[in-house]
Motif scaffolding. Structure first.
Motif, mmCIF file in Angstrom:
data_model
loop_
_atom_site.group_PDB
_atom_site.id
_atom_site.type_symbol
_atom_site.label_atom_id
_atom_site.label_comp_id
_atom_site.label_asym_id
_atom_site.label_seq_id
_atom_site.Cartn_x
_atom_site.Cartn_y
_atom_site.Cartn_z
ATOM 1 N N VAL A 1 0.840 -1.209 0.000
ATOM 2 C CA VAL A 1 0.000 0.000 0.000
ATOM 3 C C VAL A 1 0.866 1.247 0.000
ATOM 4 O O VAL A 1 0.614 2.207 -0.748
ATOM 5 N N HIS A 2 1.883 1.260 0.836
ATOM 6 C CA HIS A 2 2.753 2.436 0.893
ATOM 7 C C HIS A 2 3.538 2.610 -0.413
ATOM 8 O O HIS A 2 3.807 3.742 -0.833
ATOM 9 N N GLU A 3 3.900 1.502 -1.048
ATOM 10 C CA GLU A 3 4.565 1.606 -2.348
ATOM 11 C C GLU A 3 3.616 2.159 -3.411
ATOM 12 O O GLU A 3 4.020 2.915 -4.299
ATOM 13 N N MET A 4 2.337 1.802 -3.313
ATOM 14 C CA MET A 4 1.345 2.310 -4.272
ATOM 15 C C MET A 4 1.127 3.813 -4.122
ATOM 16 O O MET A 4 0.743 4.498 -5.071
ATOM 17 N N LYS A 5 1.367 4.321 -2.925
ATOM 18 C CA LYS A 5 1.162 5.758 -2.718
ATOM 19 C C LYS A 5 2.189 6.592 -3.474
ATOM 20 O O LYS A 5 1.925 7.763 -3.785
ATOM 21 N N LYS A 6 3.339 6.013 -3.760
ATOM 22 C CA LYS A 6 4.358 6.769 -4.493
ATOM 23 C C LYS A 6 3.903 7.101 -5.908
ATOM 24 O O LYS A 6 3.951 8.274 -6.313
ATOM 25 N N PRO A 7 3.462 6.121 -6.732
ATOM 26 C CA PRO A 7 2.968 6.502 -8.066
ATOM 27 C C PRO A 7 1.726 7.379 -8.013
ATOM 28 O O PRO A 7 1.508 8.196 -8.913
ATOM 29 N N LEU A 8 0.912 7.229 -6.977
ATOM 30 C CA LEU A 8 -0.254 8.110 -6.847
ATOM 31 C C LEU A 8 0.187 9.551 -6.619
ATOM 32 O O LEU A 8 -0.381 10.495 -7.180
ATOM 33 N N SER A 9 1.203 9.719 -5.779
ATOM 34 C CA SER A 9 1.724 11.070 -5.555
ATOM 35 C C SER A 9 2.338 11.636 -6.830
ATOM 36 O O SER A 9 2.176 12.826 -7.144
ATOM 37 N N LEU A 10 3.043 10.785 -7.580
ATOM 38 C CA LEU A 10 3.624 11.222 -8.841
ATOM 39 C C LEU A 10 2.525 11.598 -9.840
ATOM 40 O O LEU A 10 2.640 12.606 -10.555
ATOM 41 N N MET A 11 1.458 10.816 -9.883
ATOM 42 C CA MET A 11 0.341 11.128 -10.768
ATOM 43 C C MET A 11 -0.285 12.470 -10.404
ATOM 44 O O MET A 11 -0.606 13.292 -11.269
ATOM 45 N N THR A 12 -0.443 12.723 -9.115
ATOM 46 C CA THR A 12 -0.994 14.000 -8.664
ATOM 47 C C THR A 12 -0.083 15.160 -9.057
ATOM 48 O O THR A 12 -0.549 16.216 -9.503
ATOM 49 N N LEU A 13 1.238 14.939 -8.916
ATOM 50 C CA LEU A 13 2.193 15.977 -9.284
ATOM 51 C C LEU A 13 2.110 16.297 -10.780
ATOM 52 O O LEU A 13 2.116 17.468 -11.186
ATOM 53 N N VAL A 14 2.016 15.261 -11.608
ATOM 54 C CA VAL A 14 1.923 15.466 -13.055
ATOM 55 C C VAL A 14 0.624 16.171 -13.415
ATOM 56 O O VAL A 14 0.606 17.098 -14.235
ATOM 57 N N LEU A 15 -0.473 15.753 -12.807
ATOM 58 C CA LEU A 15 -1.766 16.365 -13.111
ATOM 59 C C LEU A 15 -1.818 17.820 -12.676
ATOM 60 O O LEU A 15 -2.507 18.638 -13.294
ATOM 61 N N ASP A 16 -1.102 18.156 -11.616
ATOM 62 C CA ASP A 16 -1.102 19.546 -11.155
ATOM 63 C C ASP A 16 -0.174 20.428 -11.982
ATOM 64 O O ASP A 16 -0.494 21.598 -12.257
ATOM 65 N N ASN A 17 0.979 19.885 -12.410
ATOM 66 C CA ASN A 17 1.987 20.715 -13.073
ATOM 67 C C ASN A 17 1.945 20.632 -14.598
ATOM 68 O O ASN A 17 2.531 21.485 -15.270
ATOM 69 N N ARG A 18 1.315 19.606 -15.142
ATOM 70 C CA ARG A 18 1.271 19.443 -16.593
ATOM 71 C C ARG A 18 -0.167 19.473 -17.118
ATOM 72 O O ARG A 18 -0.469 18.892 -18.148
ATOM 73 N N SER A 19 -1.058 20.143 -16.395
ATOM 74 C CA SER A 19 -2.458 20.179 -16.817
ATOM 75 C C SER A 19 -2.645 20.899 -18.144
ATOM 76 O O SER A 19 -3.586 20.619 -18.893
ATOM 77 N N ASP A 20 -1.726 21.851 -18.481
ATOM 78 C CA ASP A 20 -1.861 22.587 -19.738
ATOM 79 C C ASP A 20 -1.487 21.726 -20.944
ATOM 80 O O ASP A 20 -1.767 22.093 -22.086
ATOM 81 N N GLU A 21 -0.864 20.549 -20.710
ATOM 82 C CA GLU A 21 -0.462 19.680 -21.803
ATOM 83 C C GLU A 21 -1.510 18.629 -22.151
ATOM 84 O O GLU A 21 -1.293 17.799 -23.015
ATOM 85 N N MET A 22 -2.625 18.626 -21.439
ATOM 86 C CA MET A 22 -3.681 17.662 -21.698
ATOM 87 C C MET A 22 -5.022 18.375 -21.749
ATOM 88 O O MET A 22 -5.187 19.451 -21.163
ATOM 89 N N SER A 23 -5.946 17.761 -22.437
ATOM 90 C CA SER A 23 -7.267 18.354 -22.564
ATOM 91 C C SER A 23 -8.010 18.273 -21.229
ATOM 92 O O SER A 23 -7.724 17.397 -20.403
ATOM 93 N N PRO A 24 -8.973 19.173 -20.980
ATOM 94 C CA PRO A 24 -9.736 19.126 -19.726
ATOM 95 C C PRO A 24 -10.419 17.774 -19.512
ATOM 96 O O PRO A 24 -10.506 17.299 -18.379
#
Length: 345
Positions: A132-155
């Motif tokens: 579970v704790h290992e799964m939280k790492k890619p989830l955090s990375l996904m959140t980081l990408v969605l927050d910082n690269r939102s302009d590179e993807m459609s709404p």
């Protein structure tokens, strides 16, 4: 009273020997009447006194021995090792030794199996928690990408990615809480919480799931203070929201979740009603919705139903001393009522 019952049990267990003793006394009384009629009364009196004394001594010795056997047997059951087995054999009749040794072998075999299962279960729980704790790492990375690269993807793509992320996060939280159900020590921190404001903050993390399902949120009642653990209460609210979003039907118009507070003066309880306008639960299924793995009629039209969400909600509510009730009728939605006791601090 216990002493009288113990004495009665002793007489009942050895009644054949006491009966034979009485018959023997009657026989000797008859012989005394034939041989010594002039001293018959004296002899009978002495015989009765001696018999009563022997019975009393015998009962005392039997009860003391039974207590020793009982104590040794309790030690043997608690720890069926060879030392306790020998101690039990030493105080028990020799005719029982073979049975005691067979029981000891069986108990030790079962104890070894249980110890092995406990070790395997502990390893499994550690693995699950680590996963579970290992799964939280890619989830955090996904959140980081969605927050910082939102302009590179459609709404729309970003909305769907947020939806998937929140679904995975909810599943991970359920696994983690399920793994912790049997923990001996639980780090709950009870504090005063404004319940409606807390619900509003909790909903923010699940906003994408609500938006994807088209749910609207409504709040009713006055703000009230309750005493609970923030993490545990947030988990309950999140699972109730996830349960409502999973069971929304395709032809349902304007899905709605309502949070309503009220105070029950008769029972001195603060109550939070969480109500949806979904398909509801049939009367025959309603008593079992908190059972582990139960999906009922809902499972017939949704593949997402696992029967674990409300089971975990009920377990967490028990830990937090929250009384949980469910009311529903088919077609009228499901209402979950969380009843918080008022604790004076």
């Amino acid at each position: 009273m216990n002493r009288i019952k113990h004495i009665y049990a002793c007489f009942h267990a050895h009644k054949q020997w006491f009966f034979m003793l009485m018959l023997t006394n009657l026989l000797f009384i008859f012989f005394a009447w034939l041989a010594y009629p002039e001293t018959f009364n004296v002899l009978v009196s002495l015989m009765v006194v001696f018999t009563l004394a022997m019975i009393s001594v015998s009962v005392f010795l039997i009860i003391r021995k039974e207590r020793r056997i009982e104590a040794a047997f309790e030690d043997f059951l608690l720890e069926p090792n060879e030392a306790n087995e020998e101690m039990l054999c030493r105080v028990s009749p020799k005719t029982h030794w073979s049975f005691i040794r067979r029981i000891g072998n069986v108990l030790r075999s079962h104890q070894e199996e249980r110890n092995q299962q406990v070790l395997e279960l502990a390893d499994y729980e550690n693995y699950i928690e680590g996963w579970v704790h290992e799964m939280k790492k890619p989830l955090s990375l996904m959140t980081l990408v969605l927050d910082n690269r939102s302009d590179e993807m459609s709404p729309l793509v970003r909305q769907r990615m947020l939806h998937v992320r929140d679904q995975i996060r909810g599943d991970v939280e359920r696994i983690l809480y399920y793994a912790r159900l049997g923990a001996a020590h639980k780090d709950y921190l009870f504090e005063s919480i404004p319940i409606l404001a807390f619900c509003k903050r909790t909903i923010v993390d699940y906003q994408t799931l609500l938006d994807e399902s088209g749910f609207q949120i409504q709040f009713k009642g006055e703000e009230m203070e309750i005493l609970s653990d923030r993490k545990g209460l947030a988990f309950i609210i999140e699972q109730v929201i996830a349960n409502s979003t999973k069971h929304v039907t395709l032809n349902q118009d304007d899905p709605l979740i309502t949070f309503e507070t009220m105070y029950d003066e008769n029972r001195d309880q603060t109550i939070l009603h969480i109500r949806d306008n979904g398909p509801g639960v049939s009367g025959e299924d309603l008593p079992f919705i908190f059972d582990k793995g139960f999906t009922g009629g809902r499972g017939a039209y949704t593949r997402q139903a696992t029967g674990m969400g409300l089971f975990l909600v009920s377990k967490m509510a028990d830990d937090l001393a929250i009384q949980l009730e469910a009311t529903s009728e088919p077609g009228s939605g499901l209402t979950l009522s969380l009843k918080f006791p008022n604790v004076k601090t």
